[in-house]
Design a protein around this motif. Structure first.
Motif, PDB file in Angstrom:
ATOM      1  N   THR A 288       0.822  -1.202   0.000  1.00 56.16           N
ATOM      2  CA  THR A 288       0.000   0.000   0.000  1.00 56.16           C
ATOM      3  C   THR A 288       0.858   1.255   0.000  1.00 56.16           C
ATOM      4  OG1 THR A 288      -1.681  -1.210   1.261  1.00 56.16           O
ATOM      5  CG2 THR A 288      -1.905   1.182   1.167  1.00 56.16           C
TER       6      THR A 288
ATOM      7  N   LYS B 209       1.848   2.183  -3.435  1.00 59.27           N
ATOM      8  CA  LYS B 209       0.737   2.755  -4.197  1.00 59.27           C
ATOM      9  C   LYS B 209       0.488   4.210  -3.825  1.00 59.27           C
ATOM     10  CE  LYS B 209      -1.905  -1.504  -5.024  1.00 59.27           C
ATOM     11  NZ  LYS B 209      -3.208  -2.185  -4.810  1.00 59.27           N
TER      12      LYS B 209
ATOM     13  N   PHE C 294     -11.178  -3.258   0.724  1.00 62.48           N
ATOM     14  CA  PHE C 294     -10.458  -3.456  -0.534  1.00 62.48           C
ATOM     15  C   PHE C 294     -11.363  -3.213  -1.749  1.00 62.48           C
ATOM     16  CE2 PHE C 294      -7.218  -6.619   1.458  1.00 62.48           C
ATOM     17  CZ  PHE C 294      -6.595  -5.551   2.078  1.00 62.48           C
TER      18      PHE C 294
ATOM     19  N   ARG D 262     -12.722   0.803  -1.948  1.00 62.71           N
ATOM     20  CA  ARG D 262     -11.767   1.828  -2.358  1.00 62.71           C
ATOM     21  C   ARG D 262     -11.289   1.658  -3.802  1.00 62.71           C
ATOM     22  NH1 ARG D 262      -6.637   0.468   1.628  1.00 62.71           N
ATOM     23  NH2 ARG D 262      -5.678  -1.196   0.390  1.00 62.71           N
ATOM     24  N   ARG D 263     -11.562   0.502  -4.395  1.00 62.29           N
ATOM     25  CA  ARG D 263     -11.197   0.285  -5.797  1.00 62.29           C
ATOM     26  C   ARG D 263     -12.339   0.641  -6.746  1.00 62.29           C
ATOM     27  NH1 ARG D 263      -8.169  -5.266  -7.080  1.00 62.29           N
ATOM     28  NH2 ARG D 263      -8.088  -4.148  -9.075  1.00 62.29           N
ATOM     29  N   LEU D 264     -13.551   0.749  -6.211  1.00 62.78           N
ATOM     30  CA  LEU D 264     -14.712   0.954  -7.073  1.00 62.78           C
ATOM     31  C   LEU D 264     -15.278   2.371  -7.070  1.00 62.78           C
ATOM     32  CD1 LEU D 264     -16.722  -2.346  -6.453  1.00 62.78           C
ATOM     33  CD2 LEU D 264     -15.189  -1.806  -8.351  1.00 62.78           C
TER      34      LEU D 264
ATOM     35  N   LYS E 197     -14.860   6.721  -5.962  1.00 61.17           N
ATOM     36  CA  LYS E 197     -14.055   7.859  -5.506  1.00 61.17           C
ATOM     37  C   LYS E 197     -14.674   8.528  -4.281  1.00 61.17           C
ATOM     38  CE  LYS E 197     -11.809   9.000  -9.882  1.00 61.17           C
ATOM     39  NZ  LYS E 197     -11.521  10.047 -10.897  1.00 61.17           N
TER      40      LYS E 197
ATOM     41  N   TYR F 180      -9.089   7.608  -2.490  1.00 63.96           N
ATOM     42  CA  TYR F 180      -7.978   6.647  -2.556  1.00 63.96           C
ATOM     43  C   TYR F 180      -7.544   6.447  -3.999  1.00 63.96           C
ATOM     44  CZ  TYR F 180      -5.442   2.221  -2.050  1.00 63.96           C
ATOM     45  OH  TYR F 180      -4.482   1.239  -2.101  1.00 63.96           O
ATOM     46  N   LEU F 181      -8.503   6.356  -4.914  1.00 64.50           N
ATOM     47  CA  LEU F 181      -8.191   6.145  -6.327  1.00 64.50           C
ATOM     48  C   LEU F 181      -7.384   7.314  -6.888  1.00 64.50           C
ATOM     49  CD1 LEU F 181     -11.579   4.683  -7.646  1.00 64.50           C
ATOM     50  CD2 LEU F 181      -9.409   3.471  -7.394  1.00 64.50           C
TER      51      LEU F 181
ATOM     52  N   GLU G 257      -3.532   7.313  -8.421  1.00 60.00           N
ATOM     53  CA  GLU G 257      -3.259   7.819  -9.772  1.00 60.00           C
ATOM     54  C   GLU G 257      -2.223   8.928  -9.755  1.00 60.00           C
ATOM     55  OE1 GLU G 257      -4.249   6.790 -12.753  1.00 60.00           O
ATOM     56  OE2 GLU G 257      -5.150   5.087 -11.703  1.00 60.00           O
TER      57      GLU G 257
END
Length: 322
Positions: A69, A72, A236, A239-241, A243, A313-314, A318
């Motif tokens: 993490t 990232k 998990f 936070r990936r799906l 904003k 998180y996204l 980025e």
């Protein structure tokens, strides 16, 4: 390929050790049971227990998660490593001090037992101590506390997922009797489609209300472990799906999620830490859990209202790629 073979060999060796350390017997209803011994092996009269293996495994995987993490989010890995080492030490001490405070009756006549018999840890003490340390550590290192929240609190969940299995091997931190008879208790566990080794390990002798009982107990270790695993998956996936999940929200989610799970699990545990409040005996873990839930919801609401560090998180991931 070589790494895969090494992992496989390691797992087979562990299975061999566990398989060798068992005791076969029969429960009161006539069922054959196999109980896993809590000791792995002994070195120079020093017992190496499965509990320690579970704790070390949880800590190790939590650290690997933290490193992944950190990369990232662009968090300094050296800062993470130093903080992790000190955080684990302070967390263990916090867990021990917390336990001793609320079970002072066990140590007041011989305080030396606090060190000599290092048995009895409370996860809430570890969370409180490690979190306080992490706050001041991040301030000193001028690191991003929201980024740390995405590593620290999911790391707690990972550690607790594995740590509860240590309680399983020790046959501790369990719930009360499932039913009035041994046969009914085993039938309840079998109806949950649990593996036989879990069912057998739940046949426990314990003193409840000064009465010695040997029967099948609620596997609260499993309830809490699965609850924590579900919480980790939610973090998990969320936070990936979307904003709408802001970096650092993991810390607030942990307070609420773990607080809810622990509150209900604690209600059926037999080894709770008592807390007397104006003549009423409360379970300290439930009191702390309520505080965690209220605190997590309040902080989450205030963060949204005042838009405190409103970066998803996204977006953070980025930005770090650029």
């Amino acid at each position: 390929m070589k790494k895969k073979y090494l992992v496989l060999l390691g797992l087979l060796f562990l299975i061999f050790l566990v398989g060798c350390g068992v005791t076969k017997s029969t429960d009161a209803a006539g069922n054959d049971i196999t109980v896993i011994n809590k000791e792995l092996f002994t070195i120079f009269n020093f017992e190496i227990r499965l509990y320690a293996l579970c704790i070390i495994t949880g800590i190790s995987i939590a650290y690997l998660y933290g490193i992944r993490t950190a990369k990232k989010l662009g968090f300094d890995e050296n800062v993470l490593f130093d903080g992790f080492i000190w955080g684990v030490i302070i967390g263990v001490l916090g867990a021990r001090i917390y336990y001793v405070i609320f079970r002072w009756d066990l140590y007041k006549n011989n305080p030396w037992d606090i060190i000599e018999r290092f048995e009895g840890l409370a996860i809430h003490g570890a969370v409180i101590a490690a979190s306080i340390f992490a706050y001041f550590y991040v301030k000193k290192k001028k690191a991003n506390i929201y980024h740390l929240g995405e590593m620290l609190l999911p790391g707690f969940l990972i550690g607790q997922i594995f740590g509860r299995w240590g309680n399983f091997f020790n046959q501790e931190a369990h719930g009360g009797p499932i039913a009035s008879t041994v046969a009914e208790g085993r039938a309840f566990l079998e109806n949950l489609n649990l593996p036989k080794f879990i069912i057998d390990q739940m046949y426990i002798s314990d003193s409840i209300n000064n009465v010695n009982i040997t029967t099948y107990m609620h596997p609260t270790f499993l309830y809490e472990s699965l609850w924590n695993l579900l919480g980790l998956i939610i973090i998990f996936v969320t936070r990936r799906l979307t904003k709408k999940y802001w970096v650092g929200d993991a810390a607030l989610f942990y307070l609420v999620w773990y607080g809810i799970g622990r509150y209900f699990v604690e209600s059926i545990r037999t080894d709770y830490l008592p807390f007397n409040f104006f003549g009423m005996e409360l379970r300290i873990a439930q009191v702390v859990s309520v505080i965690m839930i209220i605190g997590g919801i309040t902080l989450f609401t205030l963060r949204r209202i005042f838009k405190v560090h409103p970066i998803s998180y996204l977006e953070t991931v980025e930005l770090n790629k650029k």
